[in-house]
Scaffold this motif. Sequence first.
Motif, PDB file in Angstrom:
ATOM      1  N   GLY A   9      35.244 -27.026 -24.208  1.00 10.07           N
ATOM      2  CA  GLY A   9      35.984 -27.824 -24.097  1.00 10.07           C
ATOM      3  C   GLY A   9      37.409 -28.063 -24.939  1.00 10.07           C
ATOM      4  N   THR A  10      37.215 -27.687 -26.115  1.00  7.39           N
ATOM      5  CA  THR A  10      38.477 -27.438 -27.158  1.00  7.39           C
ATOM      6  C   THR A  10      39.179 -26.527 -26.632  1.00  7.39           C
ATOM      7  OG1 THR A  10      36.973 -28.336 -28.856  1.00  7.39           O
ATOM      8  CG2 THR A  10      39.193 -27.411 -29.437  1.00  7.39           C
ATOM      9  N   ARG A  11      39.037 -25.475 -26.152  1.00  5.31           N
ATOM     10  CA  ARG A  11      39.549 -24.285 -25.603  1.00  5.31           C
ATOM     11  C   ARG A  11      40.381 -24.775 -24.353  1.00  5.31           C
ATOM     12  NH1 ARG A  11      35.858 -19.042 -26.144  1.00  5.31           N
ATOM     13  NH2 ARG A  11      35.740 -18.980 -28.546  1.00  5.31           N
ATOM     14  N   GLU A  12      39.838 -25.308 -23.438  1.00  4.22           N
ATOM     15  CA  GLU A  12      40.420 -25.524 -22.241  1.00  4.22           C
ATOM     16  C   GLU A  12      41.543 -26.631 -22.688  1.00  4.22           C
ATOM     17  OE1 GLU A  12      37.197 -27.340 -20.251  1.00  4.22           O
ATOM     18  OE2 GLU A  12      36.644 -25.384 -19.204  1.00  4.22           O
ATOM     19  N   ARG A  13      41.442 -27.710 -23.482  1.00  2.00           N
ATOM     20  CA  ARG A  13      42.430 -28.770 -23.721  1.00  2.00           C
ATOM     21  C   ARG A  13      43.322 -28.066 -24.400  1.00  2.00           C
ATOM     22  NH1 ARG A  13      37.898 -31.493 -25.427  1.00  2.00           N
ATOM     23  NH2 ARG A  13      38.243 -31.086 -27.847  1.00  2.00           N
ATOM     24  N   LEU A  14      43.185 -26.930 -25.154  1.00  4.54           N
ATOM     25  CA  LEU A  14      44.314 -26.458 -26.081  1.00  4.54           C
ATOM     26  C   LEU A  14      45.177 -25.266 -25.323  1.00  4.54           C
ATOM     27  CD1 LEU A  14      42.768 -25.746 -29.482  1.00  4.54           C
ATOM     28  CD2 LEU A  14      44.500 -27.486 -28.964  1.00  4.54           C
ATOM     29  N   ALA A  15      44.559 -24.992 -23.987  1.00  2.00           N
ATOM     30  CA  ALA A  15      45.266 -23.913 -23.163  1.00  2.00           C
ATOM     31  C   ALA A  15      46.611 -24.413 -23.003  1.00  2.00           C
ATOM     32  CB  ALA A  15      44.236 -23.566 -22.167  1.00  2.00           C
ATOM     33  N   PRO A  16      47.189 -25.438 -22.496  1.00  2.00           N
ATOM     34  CA  PRO A  16      48.177 -25.824 -21.981  1.00  2.00           C
ATOM     35  C   PRO A  16      49.311 -25.803 -23.265  1.00  2.00           C
ATOM     36  CG  PRO A  16      46.850 -27.304 -21.014  1.00  2.00           C
ATOM     37  CD  PRO A  16      46.028 -26.426 -22.008  1.00  2.00           C
ATOM     38  N   LEU A  17      48.928 -26.216 -24.267  1.00  2.00           N
ATOM     39  CA  LEU A  17      49.581 -26.166 -25.558  1.00  2.00           C
ATOM     40  C   LEU A  17      49.943 -24.667 -25.951  1.00  2.00           C
ATOM     41  CD1 LEU A  17      50.996 -27.459 -27.819  1.00  2.00           C
ATOM     42  CD2 LEU A  17      48.855 -27.729 -29.309  1.00  2.00           C
ATOM     43  N   ALA A  18      48.855 -23.970 -25.756  1.00  2.00           N
ATOM     44  CA  ALA A  18      48.975 -22.498 -26.136  1.00  2.00           C
ATOM     45  C   ALA A  18      50.163 -22.004 -25.311  1.00  2.00           C
ATOM     46  CB  ALA A  18      47.684 -21.524 -26.231  1.00  2.00           C
ATOM     47  N   ASP A  19      50.221 -22.077 -23.919  1.00  2.00           N
ATOM     48  CA  ASP A  19      51.093 -21.717 -23.198  1.00  2.00           C
ATOM     49  C   ASP A  19      52.578 -22.232 -23.524  1.00  2.00           C
ATOM     50  OD1 ASP A  19      49.196 -20.416 -21.713  1.00  2.00           O
ATOM     51  OD2 ASP A  19      49.047 -21.916 -20.226  1.00  2.00           O
ATOM     52  N   ILE A  20      52.700 -23.454 -23.983  1.00  2.00           N
ATOM     53  CA  ILE A  20      54.034 -23.981 -24.317  1.00  2.00           C
ATOM     54  C   ILE A  20      54.423 -23.476 -25.497  1.00  2.00           C
ATOM     55  CG2 ILE A  20      55.152 -26.201 -25.273  1.00  2.00           C
ATOM     56  CD1 ILE A  20      53.318 -27.632 -23.436  1.00  2.00           C
ATOM     57  N   GLU A  23      55.643 -19.978 -24.646  1.00  2.00           N
ATOM     58  CA  GLU A  23      57.078 -20.047 -23.978  1.00  2.00           C
ATOM     59  C   GLU A  23      58.268 -20.353 -24.949  1.00  2.00           C
ATOM     60  OE1 GLU A  23      56.788 -22.258 -20.488  1.00  2.00           O
ATOM     61  OE2 GLU A  23      55.059 -21.274 -19.779  1.00  2.00           O
ATOM     62  N   ALA A  24      57.826 -21.319 -25.784  1.00  2.00           N
ATOM     63  CA  ALA A  24      58.961 -21.510 -27.009  1.00  2.00           C
ATOM     64  C   ALA A  24      59.149 -20.561 -27.585  1.00  2.00           C
ATOM     65  CB  ALA A  24      58.377 -22.759 -27.784  1.00  2.00           C
TER      66      ALA A  24
END
Length: 437
Positions: A9-20, A23-24
């Motif tokens: 669950g933690t990985r799923e929640r952090l995936a969008p942040l990792a993508d951002i 990209e940054a």
Amino acid sequence: MTSWHGTIGTRERLAPLADIAHEAVMAEKLLTRAQIVQLQVLARAGQLAEQQAGDSPARVQAHDMALRAIAAELGGLMHLTDRAVQRRITRARTIVEDYAASLAAWRAGSITRAHVDIIVDAGAELPADIRLPFEAVAIQRCRRDTPNRVRAEIEMLALRMHPRTFTERHQDAAAHRAVRLVPGRDGMSDVVATVPTVIAEGIHDRLTRQARAIIDTRTERSSDVVDTDGRTIDQVRADVFADLLLAGTPALDDTRDATAGPLGAIRAHVQVVIPALALSGTEVPCDLVGRTPIDAATARRLAGDTPSWERLVTDPVTHTVLAVDTYRVPPPLRRHLRARDQHCRFPGCRVPAIRSEIDHTHDHALGGRTERANLAHLCQRHHSMKQFTAWKVRQLGGGVLEWTSPLGRIYREDAPTPAVAFAPARRKPHTHDPAPF
């Protein structure tokens, strides 16, 4: 099992942040590459100007004119003023030619553009033989921390490594004292004075003492003053500052004890376009030409209370001139040109007409006439550029100028939104007048 599901669950929640975050980082790398390429291009532009000057006897002037012409060419493409581009060119040459190690560290991603600027600014006064060791130490320090944390340390490093004493360098720095005006918002501006620190402290201290005296003695004045004067100490300090500068006599004026003198008689001179509606009480903005809008109340006070102002009042609908002050020779033509042009007519330039020169578009020495269709305001910089570079200009009528760059690009320079417009008086047709075709 619970722990395993929690990790998923933690990985799923952090995936969008990792993508951002990814990209940054990629965007930052792309931006760095683009900024470095632009720096190198601008540096080449400065080098080209130096090459064009060649071995000319008047090499300094030739280089300056070539640089102005190139900056104007690039400014038209980049939608910037030629002055802004010229400053960028100078900065780019400094970084590319004098701080190659900092540029390389920035390209590698170990420091940022902000770090480079700190190193360049701090090392500006260092001799060339000291600059290289200073840069090496500064880069290592910048790798370990953010720009705001290393700034003071880098500046102190440059001071310690400089071969001249601080006193000697202060004397040189004092030669560059100046006053700058920075337009702000809502009819306000910042007056920035660069003066020796002890003078600055003295100015601020005196303003503070006078402001406190004014506030402390409010109760000793009439009750209406106490009721209406609710200014803070910052407001009073700013008002005293303005009063002293506008009404005080310069300390070195040897005629200060007389009623008038060559220095004491000097008064501020600004150019304001005031719509007729503003004079009638409507709260419409007025134009402080070359700077920023000012409020109607201020414009009305200046127009009504200061006899030394040159006033121009226009009808807001027909733009017909309603009233003007008496002006220097030739009054009608010069007043019209100032009202029409408002500022320098080189593309992008906003130097006010009152600080510009009236130029014959077609040279008077070559037969150009002194008439409205052959005259326009140019600041000294662009007047010289028109004379000494390959930039050309012609008038198309109606106050429209057409500039041609050395590369053949055309820039149309329309007159500003009319502050004035002249229209012939309309007469009633007589019965015997022939019918129009």
